[in-house]
Scaffold this active site. Structure first.
Site, short mmCIF file in Angstrom:
data_model
loop_
_atom_site.label_atom_id
_atom_site.label_comp_id
_atom_site.label_asym_id
_atom_site.label_seq_id
_atom_site.Cartn_x
_atom_site.Cartn_y
_atom_site.Cartn_z
CG ASP A 88 -11.74 -5.90 7.12
OD1 ASP A 88 -11.52 -5.16 8.09
OD2 ASP A 88 -11.92 -5.46 5.97
CG ASP A 120 -1.67 -20.41 3.17
OD1 ASP A 120 -0.84 -20.09 4.05
OD2 ASP A 120 -1.39 -21.19 2.24
CE1 TYR A 176 -2.94 -3.07 0.30
CE2 TYR A 176 -3.64 -2.34 2.46
CZ TYR A 176 -3.74 -3.23 1.41
OH TYR A 176 -4.63 -4.28 1.47
CG ASP A 196 -6.78 -4.20 4.59
OD1 ASP A 196 -7.76 -4.09 5.34
OD2 ASP A 196 -6.73 -3.64 3.47
CE LYS A 219 1.71 -18.59 0.72
NZ LYS A 219 1.21 -19.85 1.35
#
Length: 342
Positions: free
Chosen positions: A240, A212, A132, A236, A179
């Site tokens: 959520d 994951d 971002y 992010d 990751k």
């Protein structure tokens, strides 16, 4: 006197922020508010200015900022939201996104297993780097040969400080989520910073999961986590997901922090929700709990606890908006929380 700069913003932000402020006033903390009521989409459409230098100076002069929401369907350019949110985030170096999630009532959990519903964790998201950061570009736009690049930025200083913050707030353990098996260069940096910080916090249980696996584990057993730390994009998404496990986005509070200066910007994460703006059905809980986070960081932990307890009681009694199983309007739900204050 403690000064809070207030940006209600757009949509339901303008409806829920007043409920948060009235709740703070009910605590008798003597806060003073500097309201930047002109920072909104309407002003942007008229003037082309999102957040001026003088607005930023007013924010800097305050002790903390309470933000409602930014976004309006009439504004099609991302420059407005970036000009408010990202300018505040980057110029104030708010490198921590702190998302605390606690299940507010059993009936709000989407999980079947009662023993594993009780999520009570914090997602610590790196807030100023990653994908971002806005570094990248495109070649041959709007053609079959279009090539787009978004560069993920990771620095030793940026990664180290957000991991250190995660350890500093942990009660029992910190889980690094990344990751690194598929993203080797940034992954190696995160793993090196992780090892360095683990050595400095030997009393905190440290674990690591790939993103994951962590997403699956959050759904299977959210009680397994105390603090999760992750990069901007992974944090992010996971925050959520965690918010939904705690009662939904309408209840989700967040803090954007510079842990070194102590300054924070506090906001509910539900967005401006233009589809329900003006209907009186917006849930004020996220804004009220964001205000509780704010006063906790400003040195009022007992008052923050009182607000959270009042929220939990009002929800348990179904004195809340329809999304949480009640029948109250935004204004009535805010009043119910204040009535439930100790």
């Amino acid at each position: 006197m403690t000064v809070i700069s207030v940006i209600a913003g757009d949509g339901i932000g303008r409806e829920v922020v007043p409920e948060a402020i009235e709740t703070l006033d009910a605590l008798g903390l003597g806060l003073r508010y500097d309201v930047l009521d002109h920072v909104n989409a309407q002003s942007y459409l008229r003037t082309g200015a999102a957040l001026s230098d003088s607005d930023l100076d007013r924010v800097r002069a305050s002790d903390a900022t309470l933000l409602g929401a930014v976004g309006d369907p009439r504004v099609t350019s991302p420059d407005y939201a970036r000009g408010v949110l990202l300018r505040l985030r980057f110029e104030l170096d708010l490198y921590v996104n702190h998302r605390a999630v606690t299940l507010l009532h059993d009936r709000l959990s989407p999980l079947r297993d009662e023993k594993r519903r009780g999520i009570d964790c914090v997602i610590v998201r790196e807030n100023t780097e990653g994908l971002y950061a806005g570094i990248g570009g495109a070649l041959r736009g709007s053609s079959e040969l279009e090539t787009a690049l978004d560069v993920e930025v990771n620095t030793h200083a940026g990664v180290s400080r957000v991991i250190a913050y995660a350890f500093s707030i942990a009660r029992t353990g910190v889980c690094l989520v990344d990751k690194s098996n598929a993203v080797p260069h940034g992954g190696r940096l995160w793993q090196r910073c992780w090892a360095e910080q683990c050595a400095q916090w030997p009393g905190i249980h440290a674990t690591h999961q790939y993103v994951d696996t962590a997403a699956m584990r959050l759904v299977a057993d959210p009680t397994a986590f105390d603090v999760i730390v992750a990069n901007n994009s992974h944090g992010d998404i996971l925050s959520d997901l965690a918010a939904q496990l705690g009662g939904g986005l309408g209840t989700a509070a967040s803090a954007n922090l510079n842990a070194r200066t102590g300054f924070g910007l506090y906001e509910p994460v539900h967005g401006s929700a233009p589809d329900i703006a003006g209907t009186g059905s917006a849930n004020p809980v996220g804004a009220v709990l964001s205000a509780a986070l704010m006063i906790e960081h400003l040195g009022h932990p007992q008052e923050a606890l009182a607000v959270r307890s009042a929220v939990a009681r009002s929800i348990a009694d179904r004195r809340c908006t329809p999304d949480l199983g009640g029948t109250l309007t935004t204004r009535q739900a805010g009043a119910a929380i204040r009535a439930a204050l100790d």
